[in-house]
Design an enzyme around this catalytic site. Sequence first.
Site, PDB file in Angstrom:
ATOM      1  CB  CYS A   2      65.398 -44.697 -74.247  1.00  0.00           C
ATOM      2  SG  CYS A   2      65.791 -46.178 -73.320  1.00  0.00           S
ATOM      3  CD1 TRP A  71      63.321 -45.529 -67.242  1.00  0.00           C
ATOM      4  CD2 TRP A  71      64.634 -43.813 -66.700  1.00  0.00           C
ATOM      5  NE1 TRP A  71      63.061 -45.210 -65.951  1.00  0.00           N
ATOM      6  CE2 TRP A  71      63.846 -44.169 -65.588  1.00  0.00           C
ATOM      7  CE3 TRP A  71      65.549 -42.769 -66.582  1.00  0.00           C
ATOM      8  CZ2 TRP A  71      63.950 -43.504 -64.362  1.00  0.00           C
ATOM      9  CZ3 TRP A  71      65.640 -42.105 -65.379  1.00  0.00           C
ATOM     10  CH2 TRP A  71      64.846 -42.471 -64.287  1.00  0.00           C
ATOM     11  CG  ASN A  97      62.055 -45.625 -76.442  1.00  0.00           C
ATOM     12  OD1 ASN A  97      62.133 -46.158 -75.338  1.00  0.00           O
ATOM     13  ND2 ASN A  97      61.118 -44.745 -76.753  1.00  0.00           N
ATOM     14  N   GLY A  98      62.689 -49.238 -76.279  1.00  0.00           N
ATOM     15  CA  GLY A  98      61.722 -50.327 -76.224  1.00  0.00           C
ATOM     16  C   GLY A  98      62.317 -51.500 -75.484  1.00  0.00           C
ATOM     17  CD  GLU A 467      48.092 -35.375 -59.096  1.00  0.00           C
ATOM     18  OE1 GLU A 467      48.053 -36.619 -59.162  1.00  0.00           O
ATOM     19  OE2 GLU A 467      48.934 -34.697 -59.715  1.00  0.00           O
ATOM     20  CE  LYS A 471      52.491 -34.113 -59.415  1.00  0.00           C
ATOM     21  NZ  LYS A 471      51.503 -34.536 -60.368  1.00  0.00           N
ATOM     22  CD  GLU A 474      55.083 -37.010 -59.386  1.00  0.00           C
ATOM     23  OE1 GLU A 474      55.492 -37.854 -60.185  1.00  0.00           O
ATOM     24  OE2 GLU A 474      54.040 -36.372 -59.583  1.00  0.00           O
ATOM     25  CG  HIS A 490      38.233 -48.359 -41.598  1.00  0.00           C
ATOM     26  ND1 HIS A 490      37.416 -48.928 -40.634  1.00  0.00           N
ATOM     27  CD2 HIS A 490      37.459 -47.463 -42.250  1.00  0.00           C
ATOM     28  CE1 HIS A 490      36.197 -48.411 -40.721  1.00  0.00           C
ATOM     29  NE2 HIS A 490      36.196 -47.496 -41.696  1.00  0.00           N
TER      30      HIS A 490
END
Lengths: 594, 391
Positions: A2, A71, A97-98, A467, A471, A474, A490
């Site tokens: 958060c 969040w 926050n936590g 990567e 990108k 997301e 494979h």
Amino acid sequence: MCGIVGYIGARKAQSVLLDCLGKLEYRGYDSCGIAVLNDGIEVRKDAVRVKALAKALAPLNGTTGIGHTRWATHGEPSKVNAHPQCDCTGRIAVVHNGVINNFQKLREQLAEEGHTLASQTDTEVIPHLIEKYYDGDFVKAVERALKDIEGSYTMIALMAGESRLVAARKDSPLIIGIGDRENFLASDVPALLDYTSRVIYLEDGDIAVVNAGGVRVKNNGSPIVREEHKILWSVEDAQKGGYEHFMLKEIHEQPRVIRDTLAEYIASAEPIADLTAAGGTGPEDLLILACGTSYHAGLVGKYIIEGLVKIPVRCEMADEFNYAGQVSARNKALVITQSGETTDALKAVKKLKEAGCEVIAITNVVGSTASRLADRTIYTRAGPEISVAATKTFLGQLIALYWLALPYARVDIRRLDELVRELRQLPVKVQQVLDNEAAIADIARQMAGYENIFFIGKGINYPVALEGALKLKEISYIHAEGYAAGELKHGPFALLGSRTPVVAVVAQDNTCEPVITSIKEIKARRSPVLVLMSEGDDDTAELADFVITVPQIDPLFSPVVNSVALQLLAYYVAKQRDCPIDFPRNLAKSVTVE
Amino acid sequence: MKQAIVLAAGEGQRLRPFTVTRPKAMLAIAAKPILQYVVESLAANGIRRIVLVVGYRKEHVFDYMGSGEPFGVEISYVTQENQLGTAHALAQAREVADDEFLVLHGDNLIEAATIADFVAVEPDAVLVKRVADPVRYGVVNIEGDEVKEIIEKPREAGSNLVNTGIYAFSREIFRFTESVLDIPDALNNMIAGGRSIRALETTGARLDVVYPWDILSLNAAVLGDMEARLGGSIEDGVSLKGQVTVGQDTVIRSGSYISGPVVIGAGCDIGPNVSILPATSIGDNVVINSFTEVKNSVICNDVTVGPGCVVNDSVIGKGCVIKGRFAAFGGQSEIRINGESPLVNVGVMMGEDCSVDNNVTAQPGTILGNYCQVRMEKVIGGRIPDRSLVY
């Protein structure tokens, strides 16, 4: 995870709090709220983004308040679960926050004692505990309440009738911004840049009492002085400057980031960090730990260091290492974290330190927790990154890794000269990729209709494929997977077909031939192939359905230009699909929970 | 007047190779883009809200100017997709324009004094300047201080006053920008429609870059006014004369001789034993190896110049790598550009990211395109296109 803020001074708290919260949305944005001290405490919150809340609110009068952008970790995003959370009387409000580990037990206990807890959040136990312990001294009540809490509890508390805020830091970051007869609190620096550039970083276990005229900090019950820092970031760094999205702006900042990060180190003849083993025998091995995009930078680092220094390098995901990893005290370790606050990375640092390892941190945030825990910190000079999808900080990390390895390179002097020269030229090479943006955007529009895309690479460009896929997934929500070129046969071959394109990264090194063989095998399964390759490689271009070219460059540095091209590809695919590029669903910028 | 609309969308084709990847307004003079001089002159006169009309390679403007914070101004952007003309460019700013505003060209270098009086003028007005050879410009015919007509490049000039491209307008101008492409045509229509437009004269500088070698004369002109400022680390045994500016994190190694006016950027590695002589600008992240002489030249960001080179009267584009014993001396030469062939005294105009091997000589007046590769021992001359390989 958060973002929290606090304000005390002469301005209308509501507008300051909402403004600061808006700049913390990268930490989470499923709900938000503020509490402002008037005669009592007025709480306004909802399961909406900060802009929407700001629009819906009538002006409140107070000049002291706290705010939160949430969040969800405990309890779904909803109005009742949004912060601030209050006690039974509505006279105490808290933003947090936590994660409180023992909150179920505390909740039951408080309920037995007659408290009414309305939400499903862990946070709500804090104001009720403060209420329970309050006997006329607000600060003492907070201190006592925090003693009952197990877990992480960075928080700010506000109480009716008190002209001060009480804040505490445990595990998640909290800074105090110092103003002229006003003070600010926030999870991160960008929130405050419009108001002040003077900040104090709180440490774990600190409890701060903040009023308009000053700040008092205690740790473990005794007063302590925390040094004030001057922030050199400007407000401009936190704005979009002509671009539609922060992500594109940040992609375009990369030539400057390379130049600045190089300038930071290049003037000094000394290595930026000592890689020699404890006995002074020269570098022997290295352990790299990181999460997400930083992990991909670490993987590139593995290839850089193994290639140049010729020592074995282990690169692991921090969270996996934290559960099962083994390490010996003579290991040198490198921990990479953009924010310096990523919980998994910090846990790894603590575990390494306990094992007696020497830890080097690579981070973008001066004064961050990682930099304080590590023995040595290498800073990337990328400036604040707002887009949730990391771009320029990734490149900054790569540059730091190159510069870390070069002084120990076991190559002859001519090769070393050549590498330094090419490193200095990287800003121009990256600019050329950016100048080719229109061509990449064209191809992106053609890729945007697919729902599954594979990315393959080999050697130092294998992490680039990982990567590139990260990108894309997301920000565009396309299912994308990065694979080592040789691994595709494979298993994943079963998924290939005309609706599943493959993006192949082709480098001008010993991986070129095998990757071309892979491309031919993929073509035989009718998958469209997008080749990312150096200019002038006409034979490879002929194999491909789509081609993106990047300037010719030493293969060692090819991850830099290739990554930038794939960032642009992901950006324009997401744009074509109309995605909220800077704030993708279910994601937040720095992951400060496990 | 509180707002300025600055036109920065144009390419500047005659300035190739330097404008292939960036707009003309972003050409660097004494280590700063022309547009920055314009913006700083506005800020110095108290105009802090600036609308930039961008188009060609606009990202380069975004990346450098951002939201204007480092320059003490507040910048917003509008885009001119096709660069059809100045009136068309101005029309793009219609939605964001105040009731009254200044209009300036972002690719003409001005100093603060040039517009000091003009910022207080009542619209509509045009800033004019007296020149010796008016027929190359837009000649402004006036009566009293009222403009009668503006004629572009007339065969015979009716006055010595020329249009600086700096205007003060009210929103009324937008009634005239739809039917024409360029602002002087819009002005002529306004006058024909009975509106009066004042002409104000300035004696301040307004410098235009038309051809690549104009970068050198502007650079020399601007460097003369720079204040000296030393950063970085300057080793013992370095001689510094005159006005010399050295950026952060730059190293100047022993035995080097630097005679100002000279500007050297940040993060450079210069020397040992390098001569940098007057009217030279060097960008950021530049390496110059031992026994090289640079004089009256502009070296852009990220360039490496090897040992034993001579770079005189030249512009070296960003990211070029020049190995040892390269020579570019100035000299008289005729260069053909767009059907014109002016006689100029220059060395080499080298585009960006060129790679030049050992022992190459560039004849006076060489224009080497972007991304060229020149092999060992070659003598280059004339105009060489982008992406050439000289074997």
